[in-house]
Enzyme design. Structure first.
Site, PDB file in Angstrom:
ATOM      1  N   HIS A  16     -11.442 -19.754   5.381  1.00  0.00           N
ATOM      2  CA  HIS A  16     -10.375 -20.264   6.241  1.00  0.00           C
ATOM      3  C   HIS A  16     -10.131 -21.752   5.975  1.00  0.00           C
ATOM      4  CE1 HIS A  16      -8.237 -20.133  10.279  1.00  0.00           C
ATOM      5  NE2 HIS A  16      -8.300 -21.425  10.021  1.00  0.00           N
ATOM      6  N   GLU A  17     -11.209 -22.520   5.987  1.00  0.00           N
ATOM      7  CA  GLU A  17     -11.051 -23.974   5.861  1.00  0.00           C
ATOM      8  C   GLU A  17     -10.679 -24.376   4.433  1.00  0.00           C
ATOM      9  OE1 GLU A  17     -10.776 -25.316   8.554  1.00  0.00           O
ATOM     10  OE2 GLU A  17     -11.820 -23.847   9.802  1.00  0.00           O
TER      11      GLU A  17
ATOM     12  N   HIS B 294      -7.014 -24.346   4.175  1.00  0.00           N
ATOM     13  CA  HIS B 294      -6.425 -25.594   4.677  1.00  0.00           C
ATOM     14  C   HIS B 294      -6.605 -26.723   3.669  1.00  0.00           C
ATOM     15  CE1 HIS B 294      -5.673 -23.608   8.337  1.00  0.00           C
ATOM     16  NE2 HIS B 294      -6.875 -23.716   8.866  1.00  0.00           N
TER      17      HIS B 294
END
Length: 260
Positions: A137-138, A141
């Site tokens: 997920h990160e 980003h």
């Protein structure tokens, strides 16, 4: 998720557990959920220590770092993201760009664009599978910030990267069913509903805005950002070989997962 060391720089995106609590001090941009980012030391009461809620931070940090290392070495999705980031000019150094820290109960990880660093919340990630999910997920980003000049102060940008992370790293029919985002009569909208719900939850946890403002931002960018599957290239289905296929296909795009 994102957060910033200085009060003058806004926290943007967060990988957060669902929560209706906003007991942390609010600001224009978000909530103070990463105390170690500002040098605060965790406080432990006698009751916390007695019940095992505190006093094991060092052990949890070591376990977290071991899980991060294993994910970097063995997880197809994490390795794919490492290769994609390297290809985009943002190579990962595990000692520099990943940090296991204690966070508020609402979050399991985050991305700090000022330090270009992913945080894994060792007090809230109990299994290696959770660490894998947070890293993926990160890293999405981080990829958006590196590749697409993402501006976390811009609500539409934040909505877009949250949509992409939910789309590529989280949502499946099973997870949507468990979260109450679908029913057996709504197969077609299952995945999109899950993505919108996950993105909304993350935005609301990260920003002191109304639900309507967050929903409007999601709707403005949803079609474009939902259809952007870079760099994974597909929506991962649970209990499938999709992760391995995506990793193998990364070779054709020049993704090299060898880190520093």
């Amino acid at each position: 998720m994102t957060f910033i060391n200085s009060d003058e720089k806004p926290p943007a995106d967060s990988e957060r557990k669902p929560s209706t609590s906003r007991s942390h001090g609010s600001s224009e941009w978000g909530y103070d959920l990463y105390p170690e980012r500002r040098g605060a030391k965790p406080q432990a009461s006698f009751t916390d220590v007695l019940l095992g809620r505190k006093g094991r931070e060092s052990y949890r940090k070591i376990d977290c770092e071991r899980s991060v290392y294993r994910c970097i070495k063995t997880s197809p999705l994490v390795r794919l993201m490492v290769g994609a980031l390297k290809s985009a000019g943002c190579a990962i150094d595990i000692r520099r760009h990943i940090s296991c820290e204690e966070c508020a109960p609402e979050v399991s990880g985050g991305y700090d664009p000022i330090l270009n660093q992913v945080v894994i919340c060792h007090n809230n990630t109990y299994r290696e599978g959770m660490v894998q999910g947070v890293l993926t997920h990160e890293f999405i980003h981080m990829f958006d910030y590196c590749q697409n000049n993402l501006d976390f102060k811009n609500l539409d940008h934040l909505a877009c990267t949250e949509i992409r992370a939910a789309n590529l790293a989280h949502c499946s029919f099973v997870s949507a069913w468990l979260n109450g985002d679908t029913s057996v009569f709504r197969f077609k909208q299952t995945h999109q509903d899950c993505v919108k719900s996950k993105a909304l939850s993350s935005i609301m946890a990260a920003r002191n805005i109304t639900t309507d403002q967050a929903v409007d931002a999601i709707e403005r960018v949803f079609t474009k950002c939902y259809n952007d599957l870079e760099p994974i290239g597909r929506r991962i289905r649970r209990n499938s070989l999709d992760m391995h296929r995506a990793f193998e296909e990364g070779f054709y795009f020049g993704y090299d997962d060898q880190m520093k």
